[in-house]
Design a protein around this motif. Sequence first.
Motif, PDB file in Angstrom:
ATOM      1  N   GLU A 337     -30.743  -8.239  -4.759  1.00 42.92           N
ATOM      2  CA  GLU A 337     -29.911  -9.165  -4.043  1.00 42.92           C
ATOM      3  C   GLU A 337     -28.612  -9.005  -3.845  1.00 42.92           C
ATOM      4  N   ALA A 338     -28.082  -7.984  -4.826  1.00 43.50           N
ATOM      5  CA  ALA A 338     -26.678  -7.558  -4.674  1.00 43.50           C
ATOM      6  C   ALA A 338     -26.207  -6.975  -3.252  1.00 43.50           C
ATOM      7  N   GLU A 339     -24.937  -7.625  -2.561  1.00 43.47           N
ATOM      8  CA  GLU A 339     -24.639  -7.116  -1.349  1.00 43.47           C
ATOM      9  C   GLU A 339     -23.336  -6.734  -1.556  1.00 43.47           C
ATOM     10  N   TYR A 340     -22.745  -5.549  -0.690  1.00 37.86           N
ATOM     11  CA  TYR A 340     -21.467  -5.089  -0.730  1.00 37.86           C
ATOM     12  C   TYR A 340     -20.665  -5.987  -0.113  1.00 37.86           C
ATOM     13  N   TYR A 341     -19.489  -6.294  -0.748  1.00 29.61           N
ATOM     14  CA  TYR A 341     -18.461  -7.398  -0.147  1.00 29.61           C
ATOM     15  C   TYR A 341     -17.528  -6.350   0.603  1.00 29.61           C
ATOM     16  N   VAL A 342     -17.347  -5.114   0.628  1.00 25.02           N
ATOM     17  CA  VAL A 342     -16.744  -4.178   1.392  1.00 25.02           C
ATOM     18  C   VAL A 342     -17.782  -3.357   2.179  1.00 25.02           C
ATOM     19  N   ASP A 343     -17.138  -2.653   3.079  1.00 29.29           N
ATOM     20  CA  ASP A 343     -17.813  -1.743   3.839  1.00 29.29           C
ATOM     21  C   ASP A 343     -18.387  -0.380   3.089  1.00 29.29           C
ATOM     22  N   LEU A 344     -19.528  -0.037   3.009  1.00 26.35           N
ATOM     23  CA  LEU A 344     -19.972   1.007   2.119  1.00 26.35           C
ATOM     24  C   LEU A 344     -19.056   2.435   2.604  1.00 26.35           C
ATOM     25  N   ILE A 345     -18.832   2.555   3.926  1.00 23.49           N
ATOM     26  CA  ILE A 345     -18.436   3.976   4.420  1.00 23.49           C
ATOM     27  C   ILE A 345     -16.793   3.494   4.333  1.00 23.49           C
ATOM     28  N   GLN A 346     -15.953   4.252   3.969  1.00 20.59           N
ATOM     29  CA  GLN A 346     -14.395   4.035   3.930  1.00 20.59           C
ATOM     30  C   GLN A 346     -13.626   4.942   4.754  1.00 20.59           C
ATOM     31  N   LEU A 347     -14.555   6.195   5.145  1.00 15.15           N
ATOM     32  CA  LEU A 347     -13.753   7.480   5.597  1.00 15.15           C
ATOM     33  C   LEU A 347     -12.644   7.017   6.784  1.00 15.15           C
ATOM     34  N   GLU A 348     -12.886   6.110   7.748  1.00 11.88           N
ATOM     35  CA  GLU A 348     -11.807   6.105   8.600  1.00 11.88           C
ATOM     36  C   GLU A 348     -10.742   5.252   8.081  1.00 11.88           C
ATOM     37  N   PHE A 349     -10.855   4.330   7.070  1.00  8.09           N
ATOM     38  CA  PHE A 349      -9.873   3.717   6.633  1.00  8.09           C
ATOM     39  C   PHE A 349      -9.154   4.672   5.788  1.00  8.09           C
ATOM     40  N   ASN A 350      -9.736   5.727   4.982  1.00  3.71           N
ATOM     41  CA  ASN A 350      -8.948   6.596   4.091  1.00  3.71           C
ATOM     42  C   ASN A 350      -7.992   7.462   5.164  1.00  3.71           C
ATOM     43  N   ILE A 351      -8.519   7.859   6.372  1.00 12.38           N
ATOM     44  CA  ILE A 351      -7.844   9.074   6.970  1.00 12.38           C
ATOM     45  C   ILE A 351      -6.600   8.207   7.693  1.00 12.38           C
ATOM     46  N   THR A 352      -6.914   6.891   8.028  1.00 13.02           N
ATOM     47  CA  THR A 352      -5.773   6.177   8.711  1.00 13.02           C
ATOM     48  C   THR A 352      -4.591   5.621   7.661  1.00 13.02           C
ATOM     49  N   HIS A 353      -4.927   5.137   6.618  1.00 17.98           N
ATOM     50  CA  HIS A 353      -4.073   4.579   5.518  1.00 17.98           C
ATOM     51  C   HIS A 353      -3.391   5.556   5.098  1.00 17.98           C
ATOM     52  N   ILE A 354      -2.147   5.406   5.095  1.00 21.79           N
ATOM     53  CA  ILE A 354      -0.943   6.477   4.575  1.00 21.79           C
ATOM     54  C   ILE A 354      -1.146   6.416   3.035  1.00 21.79           C
ATOM     55  N   TRP A 355      -1.159   5.255   2.236  1.00 14.83           N
ATOM     56  CA  TRP A 355      -1.197   5.401   0.687  1.00 14.83           C
ATOM     57  C   TRP A 355      -2.534   6.091   0.240  1.00 14.83           C
ATOM     58  N   SER A 356      -3.694   6.030   0.909  1.00 12.16           N
ATOM     59  CA  SER A 356      -4.787   6.766   0.590  1.00 12.16           C
ATOM     60  C   SER A 356      -4.777   8.249   0.443  1.00 12.16           C
ATOM     61  N   TRP A 357      -3.468   8.801   1.116  1.00 13.27           N
ATOM     62  CA  TRP A 357      -3.350  10.412   0.861  1.00 13.27           C
ATOM     63  C   TRP A 357      -1.939  10.468   0.041  1.00 13.27           C
ATOM     64  N   ILE A 358      -1.025   9.354  -0.126  1.00 12.45           N
ATOM     65  CA  ILE A 358       0.046   9.610  -1.034  1.00 12.45           C
ATOM     66  C   ILE A 358      -0.275   9.440  -2.484  1.00 12.45           C
ATOM     67  N   PHE A 359      -1.237   8.372  -2.716  1.00 15.08           N
ATOM     68  CA  PHE A 359      -1.334   8.237  -4.309  1.00 15.08           C
ATOM     69  C   PHE A 359      -2.221   9.272  -4.871  1.00 15.08           C
ATOM     70  N   PRO A 360      -3.395   9.805  -4.164  1.00 12.59           N
ATOM     71  CA  PRO A 360      -4.306  10.967  -4.515  1.00 12.59           C
ATOM     72  C   PRO A 360      -3.106  12.234  -4.782  1.00 12.59           C
ATOM     73  N   SER A 361      -2.294  12.516  -3.757  1.00 10.76           N
ATOM     74  CA  SER A 361      -1.689  13.751  -3.687  1.00 10.76           C
ATOM     75  C   SER A 361      -0.634  13.544  -4.994  1.00 10.76           C
ATOM     76  N   ILE A 362      -0.142  12.687  -5.263  1.00 11.41           N
ATOM     77  CA  ILE A 362       0.926  12.379  -6.392  1.00 11.41           C
ATOM     78  C   ILE A 362       0.269  12.666  -7.887  1.00 11.41           C
ATOM     79  N   LEU A 363      -1.052  11.997  -7.843  1.00  7.68           N
ATOM     80  CA  LEU A 363      -2.059  11.973  -9.071  1.00  7.68           C
ATOM     81  C   LEU A 363      -2.394  13.369  -9.345  1.00  7.68           C
ATOM     82  N   LEU A 364      -2.625  13.997  -8.297  1.00  8.81           N
ATOM     83  CA  LEU A 364      -3.413  15.337  -8.459  1.00  8.81           C
ATOM     84  C   LEU A 364      -2.413  16.576  -8.229  1.00  8.81           C
TER      85      LEU A 364
END
Length: 437
Positions: A337-364
């Motif tokens: 019965e557990a349903e996702y409260y966010v979309d399962l596929i986040q690829l489009e968000f990650n490509i367009t969201h600047i911090w999705s690139w900045i934070f991983p780049s700094i950490l890695l």
Amino acid sequence: MADHHLKFALSARTRRAAVVFLFVFVLSYVFTSVSVWTTDSRFITVSRFIRVYGHENLIRGTGYAPEQYRFGGFYLVENFFKYIPLKWYDVYNTTLSDLLISEETWTEEMQKTVDKFFPQDDREEMIGEVQRVIDKTLESFFPGNALVQNLLRGMIDGLQWQGYLTNIEETLLTLGEMIPENIRNHLLEDSEETRLVNGYFTSRFFLFMILLTIIYFLCREFLNTVQSLFGVVLFAALVPIALQDFLQAETVLSLVLFSSMLLLTKRDGSRLVLLLVTILCCTARTDHALFGALIYGLMHGIESLRRRQWFGVLFSALLLIIPVAATALISVFLFPEAEYYVDLIQLEFNITHIWSWIFPSILLLLPIVFFSQIKHVEFYRKTWPWIPFFVAANFIVGKTAEVRLFLPLVIYSIPLVIGGMNRSLEGEEALTDSREV
């Protein structure tokens, strides 16, 4: 003479263990306290209410995905950690609690503090502003009707609202009495809700101690004692960037189990223990268990296949099957019965969201810079192909601005980074396949 050398060796080992424990203890306590202040105090009492409410739903099996699928950490808190009587200083919640429910808090010093930050003249000016808004509102609703305006103005003044701005102490204590009990309990130091919240903080503390200890032993497979201890400090220094979304109970638990899989893989340790750790990891994050199994397969499974050691091949395949089967079991049968409260596929968000690139780049950044060191160590030469699959998976189904997702890769890379730093700074063959440095 032999006894003398034995005593000296034991003494040196004891001292080394004491130093490692000291570092692990201090770093874990600092990390836990900082995470409490920066993460769990962001919304003061609201965050505590959300945590307790979410925990109760997850324990009942009625929570949202994917947290419901990662039930291991929640059950640890419910059945173990909340019974450890450690209290953690949550500065903002404690201050708010005292101001709302404790008359003793309102000392002369506190009154002076309030007067400094909210002077009486400012309160009078605010009262005048509110009064002008009331007058303008009444005039707009009843233009030219002074009788109705005066009647309503008198009724509003009868509420004595001015007193709420002039007497801050009485106002806050009155609000504290009006708060519903189920919310008020989050303000009380000895309530069941507070004990549960402290249980989460306590689990974070002890699990982080275990995690740092495992990272130390993982580094010792490649580095000397001092370098391994520096690896522990380096990881503790990098982790705070993940605190902007470090609320999940499974995070540190899954890292403990994933790093245990790494250590067992490097040592080619007990297959039974590795099997049990993999199963436990599935209660925290099945994806971490899957990638841990993939690393084992790359290190030992392919070699077993080349040598036609079929038992080793079957064991590697079993490790890979367990997380896949666990995912189906948990999502389809245990918590359908557990349903996702966010979309399962986040690829489009990650490509367009600047911090999705900045934070991983700094950490890695450090692992990326020293990636070339892979060629010097058999373990990394054999196992590195898991990395592109891991990164791609997180970009597709995770929000990569939440860089806690990449912490398994950081743990995997710590010995590589330390060895690469030493090689670059001193020009030595610092990273090896053994601990003989």
